[in-house]
Design an enzyme around this catalytic site. Structure first.
Site, PDB file in Angstrom:
ATOM      1  N   HIS A  86      52.250  70.644  50.171  1.00  0.00           N
ATOM      2  CA  HIS A  86      53.457  70.572  49.548  1.00  0.00           C
ATOM      3  C   HIS A  86      53.237  70.285  48.230  1.00  0.00           C
ATOM      4  CE1 HIS A  86      57.419  68.974  48.555  1.00  0.00           C
ATOM      5  NE2 HIS A  86      57.762  69.729  49.399  1.00  0.00           N
ATOM      6  N   GLU A 155      57.949  77.769  48.336  1.00  0.00           N
ATOM      7  CA  GLU A 155      58.916  76.661  47.783  1.00  0.00           C
ATOM      8  C   GLU A 155      58.713  76.722  46.071  1.00  0.00           C
ATOM      9  OE1 GLU A 155      60.032  73.358  50.686  1.00  0.00           O
ATOM     10  OE2 GLU A 155      58.253  72.828  49.567  1.00  0.00           O
TER      11      GLU A 155
HETATM   12  P1  PGA Z   1      64.808  69.842  48.770  1.00  0.00           P
HETATM   13  O1  PGA Z   1      63.271  69.718  48.963  1.00  0.00           O
HETATM   14  O2  PGA Z   1      65.190  70.647  49.890  1.00  0.00           O
HETATM   15  O3  PGA Z   1      65.114  68.385  48.718  1.00  0.00           O
HETATM   16  O4  PGA Z   1      64.731  70.712  47.775  1.00  0.00           O
HETATM   17  C1  PGA Z   1      62.563  70.788  49.915  1.00  0.00           C
HETATM   18  C2  PGA Z   1      60.912  70.407  49.959  1.00  0.00           C
HETATM   19  O5  PGA Z   1      60.435  69.663  49.111  1.00  0.00           O
HETATM   20  O6  PGA Z   1      60.374  70.712  50.991  1.00  0.00           O
END
Ligand code: PGA
Length: 235
Positions: A86, A155
């Site tokens: 992540h 992401e």
């Molecule tokens: P968010 O975070 O939906 O709060 O933007 C996504 C993530 O970090 O997986």
């Protein structure tokens, strides 16, 4: 069927998870729901429609690594999924693609499906490097000779918690690059999730984009009504 994965990060409590599990048990959906919670809550029993996952795993099998939790330990309490790489781990704990790959390998060796995250920073986006970062992220973070299931999450780091998402076209392009890279690695059909600023209003449009198999939800996965709406609207 879409995959709706929640990432609670360092939020919530056993009590809030019990409340969430109770609410989710009432939801009728074909979608696969995964909730990745802090280590102290992972022993919560998965239900018919919700699987509990972890947010990190050690890259080592065992030994003198104070504070780490191994794949075998996670498997022992029934963990089926773990987020690896992540952006917050990459940013605050200097995790590189090499480390992420070792973690994904540990997950697979213990029968746990890694949700491998890749994505560009705003600086990389501005420099026109988005697709290179994503392509290298997949190539270098996915172990060789994968034996078992993996999931990739795209992401964009600049969009996490920011209340903004890339355009549909940008998401489509990123997911196509990921799908092509996976295909080249012999991993056709690997689910690719989109994550960053997902909410009940934008989820339907985003899961309709080609090569988007589901979403990874941060902040909105902590709010019962909002998370239930995301699951329902993702059909
Ligand atoms: P968010 O975070 O939906 O709060 O933007 C996504 C993530 O970090 O997986």
């Amino acid at each position: 069927m879409k995959i709706i994965a929640g990432n609670w990060k360092m939020n919530g409590s056993r009590a809030t998870l019990t409340a969430m599990m109770g609410a989710l048990s009432e939801v009728k959906t074909e979608n696969k729901v995964i909730l990745c919670v802090p280590f102290t809550m992972i022993d919560t029993e998965s239900s018919n429609n919700v699987q509990i996952g972890a947010q990190d795993i050690s890259s080592h099998a065992r030994g003198a690594y104070t504070g780490e939790v191994s794949g075998a330990m996670l498997a022992e309490i029934g963990t089926k999924y773990v987020i690896v790489g992540h952006s917050e781990r990459r940013m605050y704990h200097d995790e590189t693609n090499d480390i992420v790959r070792e973690k994904a390998k540990m997950a697979l060796e213990n029968g746990i499906t890694p949700i491998i995250c890749v994505g560009e920073t705003m600086e990389e986006k501005r420099a026109g490097k988005t697709l290179d970062i994503i392509e290298a992220g997949v190539r270098e973070s996915v172990p060789e000779d994968v034996d078992g299931d993996i999931i990739i999450a795209y992401e964009p780091r600049w969009a996490i918690g920011a209340g903004v998402t890339p355009t549909a076209e940008e998401i489509a392009t990123a997911h196509k690059v990921i799908a092509d890279t996976l295909s080249y690695m012999g991993l056709d059909g690997t689910p690719i999730l989109y994550g960053a600023s997902i909410n009940s209003e934008n989820v339907a449009d985003i899961v309709a984009i080609k090569n988007v198999y589901g979403v990874l939800v941060g902040g909105a996965s902590l709010k019962i009504d909002e998370f239930v709406s995301i699951i329902n609207n993702a059909n």
